[in-house]
Scaffold this motif. Structure first.
Motif, mmCIF file in Angstrom:
data_model
loop_
_atom_site.group_PDB
_atom_site.id
_atom_site.type_symbol
_atom_site.label_atom_id
_atom_site.label_comp_id
_atom_site.label_asym_id
_atom_site.label_seq_id
_atom_site.Cartn_x
_atom_site.Cartn_y
_atom_site.Cartn_z
ATOM 1 N N ASP A 50 47.810 101.471 25.541
ATOM 2 C CA ASP A 50 48.269 100.601 26.633
ATOM 3 C C ASP A 50 48.769 99.263 26.083
ATOM 4 O OD1 ASP A 50 47.626 102.529 28.481
ATOM 5 O OD2 ASP A 50 45.671 101.656 28.980
ATOM 6 N N ARG A 53 52.294 99.527 24.701
ATOM 7 C CA ARG A 53 53.329 99.537 25.733
ATOM 8 C C ARG A 53 53.655 98.130 26.198
ATOM 9 N NH1 ARG A 53 50.684 104.629 29.062
ATOM 10 N NH2 ARG A 53 50.775 106.082 27.298
ATOM 11 N N ARG A 54 52.624 97.275 26.222
ATOM 12 C CA ARG A 54 52.869 95.878 26.601
ATOM 13 C C ARG A 54 53.653 95.153 25.514
ATOM 14 N NH1 ARG A 54 47.191 93.251 27.894
ATOM 15 N NH2 ARG A 54 48.541 91.401 27.846
ATOM 16 N N TYR A 56 55.565 96.455 22.975
ATOM 17 C CA TYR A 56 56.874 97.022 22.649
ATOM 18 C C TYR A 56 57.776 97.149 23.876
ATOM 19 C CZ TYR A 56 55.345 98.316 17.928
ATOM 20 O OH TYR A 56 54.898 98.290 16.632
ATOM 21 N N GLY A 57 57.210 96.997 25.063
ATOM 22 C CA GLY A 57 57.970 97.186 26.288
ATOM 23 C C GLY A 57 58.821 95.971 26.637
ATOM 24 N N PRO A 58 59.451 96.023 27.811
ATOM 25 C CA PRO A 58 59.371 97.115 28.790
ATOM 26 C C PRO A 58 60.152 98.348 28.340
ATOM 27 C CG PRO A 58 60.958 95.478 29.504
ATOM 28 C CD PRO A 58 60.323 94.922 28.261
ATOM 29 N N GLY A 59 59.687 99.486 28.861
ATOM 30 C CA GLY A 59 60.342 100.724 28.485
ATOM 31 C C GLY A 59 59.978 101.833 29.447
ATOM 32 N N HIS A 60 60.284 103.049 29.050
ATOM 33 C CA HIS A 60 60.023 104.223 29.880
ATOM 34 C C HIS A 60 58.793 104.963 29.355
ATOM 35 C CE1 HIS A 60 64.052 103.668 31.565
ATOM 36 N NE2 HIS A 60 64.503 103.565 30.321
ATOM 37 N N VAL A 61 57.910 105.342 30.245
ATOM 38 C CA VAL A 61 56.714 106.089 29.870
ATOM 39 C C VAL A 61 56.861 107.518 30.364
ATOM 40 C CG1 VAL A 61 54.210 106.274 30.062
ATOM 41 C CG2 VAL A 61 55.295 104.017 30.042
ATOM 42 N N GLU A 85 66.036 100.668 25.724
ATOM 43 C CA GLU A 85 64.606 100.512 25.986
ATOM 44 C C GLU A 85 63.811 101.570 25.224
ATOM 45 O OE1 GLU A 85 66.792 101.339 28.284
ATOM 46 O OE2 GLU A 85 67.065 99.620 29.636
#
Length: 488
Positions: A50, A53-54, A56-61, A85
């Motif tokens: 988690d 994701r914070r 390296y994001g924002p992106g698609h999960v 992204e």
């Protein structure tokens, strides 16, 4: 004919550890028992995932709720749509082998593959993992420009502001896996041959059963053990497995000439004699302990992602202590502290200890852990350091002399407090405790207890379980000392 079984990166990694493990995972899943350690590792991995994701994001999960095929289709659609992204948990397959990539960095025309690990450094088996993922990605027409492993920087100090920039550090392993990439098709073929075999592979147990983690199928694969297993002799595992493969099932049957050291000889002799050994040195040591005596135990947490300001990844943070105090022989009183509030518990742990343990009298512990915690508290709180270091100087670690001067056959080669206690105080069993019976369960209970969504009823139950467990540990210490001082 068997139905074909889809391979995954995890199954190929199992093959790299042991073909038998791969076969059992595929065809005998009922043999696998949930392990608390694996559950804790997964929970830590989810927290670090988690965090990635914070950062390296924002992106698609890519979600996995609808299964593998839906995840592959969703990834294919995201790749086809383009964009810069990142894709998290990007799922690919090739020739029936599926992989899920933690971070697919698309900031440049050629993607970058990032494997995120809840660890402090890159381990050798991570390279196999990355090679399999890079191979599958390339076979899908997306040759990675770079392959990296992101681990946790243990020098990172959390400011308490919700920001974790810099916690994950990347190691470029592109060159490290270059020689492994051509081997992956061979691994796949070997896995398919293993899975096509109707018979379970005949792989004897050995040191590979614990590399890189303990195998959940060990109990199934190991030969039947005698009443006192050979592995209970302790010492070098490869030598013990040689004895096991030679046909020895009970340590009492091992020839004396095969024993490697005095520790093994004592285990062998006392087990064959069916009686315990208690050296006069141990009786002398515990009898000489002055009063008051303080029997101390800590419980700590070591979050991979720091949750308190001023702390680092994997730092041991005390949240609880128990102390049985013996002011005169046989007269015990009890003190304790458990911090489940919103504030970091470490300073209150330190202050309450200083108020309770006084300035004189041995502080009896089992293993060096308590001294380490006290020293780290002293390093954290300079104003409390003199008192805390004075406490550390009073510590008497009972584990080394117990290991040197006590053995009971029922301990089966272990000198843990849980192995020693039943031989000296069979009425004091850890089995009578509730859901918290060991340190790992205590950590899990603590995190649940401080979580915002935990109900007050549940928090109260966890509090009671934690207090009962820690109190049990220090009462056990007092009972062990009493037994050693009275035994003849």
């Amino acid at each position: 004919m068997r139905a074909p079984i889809a391979l995954s990166k995890t199954k190929l990694m199992s093959l790299r550890q042991c073909p038998r493990k791969l076969w059992l995972e595929a065809y005998s899943p009922e043999l696998e028992e949930p392990a608390a350690e694996r559950a804790a590792l997964r929970a830590t991995g989810n927290v670090v995932g988690d965090l990635a994701r914070r950062l390296y994001g924002p992106g698609h999960v890519v979600r996995f709720e609808r299964g593998l095929r839906a995840a592959i289709d969703a990834t294919r659609a995201l790749v086809a749509a383009g964009g810069r992204e990142p894709i998290f948990e990007a799922t690919f397959d090739h020739d029936g082998v599926s992989v899920r990539i933690d971070v697919l960095d698309r900031s440049e025309p050629s993607p970058k593959l990032i494997e995120v690990k809840a660890a402090a450094h890159v381990k050798q088996h991570y390279l196999d993992d990355c090679a399999i993922q890079a191979w599958a990605l390339a076979e899908n027409g997306l040759k990675a420009r770079q392959v990296a492993v992101a681990t946790l920087d243990t020098s990172f100090v959390y400011a308490g502001d919700g920001r974790y920039d810099g916690l994950l550090v990347e190691t470029d392993v592109t060159e490290d896996i270059a020689d492994l990439l051509p081997l992956v098709p061979r691994w796949v073929e070997e896995a398919r041959r293993t899975l096509a075999d109707l018979d379970e592979p005949a792989i004897a147990v050995g040191t590979h059963c614990g590399a890189p983690h303990g195998c959940e199928f060990y109990g199934h694969c190991a030969p039947p053990a005698g009443e006192y297993p050979v592995l209970a002799l302790g010492g070098k595992k490869d030598k013990l497995y040689t004895l096991l493969h030679s046909g020895y099932r009970d340590l009492r049957d091992v020839p004396e000439a095969e024993l490697a050291n005095d520790s093994q000889r004592r285990i062998w002799e006392q087990t064959r004699a069916a009686k315990p050994y208690l050296g006069a040195e141990l009786r002398t040591l515990v009898t000489a302990l002055e009063f008051p005596r303080y029997y101390l135990d800590f419980e700590t947490v070591s979050p991979a992602v720091p949750i308190f300001a001023g702390t680092r990844p994997f730092e041991a943070l005390p949240f609880q202590w128990s102390c049985h105090i013996e002011r005169r022989r046989g007269e015990l009183e009890h003190a304790e502290f458990l911090g489940l509030g919103a504030e970091p518990p470490m300073r209150k742990v330190a202050e309450s200890l200083l108020a309770t343990l006084g300035t004189a009298g041995p502080i009896v512990v089992y293993t060096p852990y308590e001294r380490r915690v006290l020293n780290e508290l002293a390093a954290r709180y300079a104003d409390l350091a003199p008192g805390l270091l004075a406490l550390a100087a009073r510590i008497v670690d009972l584990h080394p002399p117990t290991r040197q001067h006590y053995y009971h056959p029922a301990m089966r080669g272990s000198w843990s407090i849980k192995a020693v206690l039943p031989t000296v105080a069979p009425d004091l069993s850890y089995e009578t405790l509730g859901e918290v019976r060991d340190g790992r369960a205590a950590q899990t209970a603590y995190f649940e207890a401080i979580a915002a969504g935990t109900s007050e009823t549940r928090r109260a139950a966890l509090r009671r379980a934690l207090l009962d467990y820690c109190r049990h540990d220090t009462l056990a210490l007092a009972r062990v000392v009493d037994f050693f001082s009275r035994a003849s």
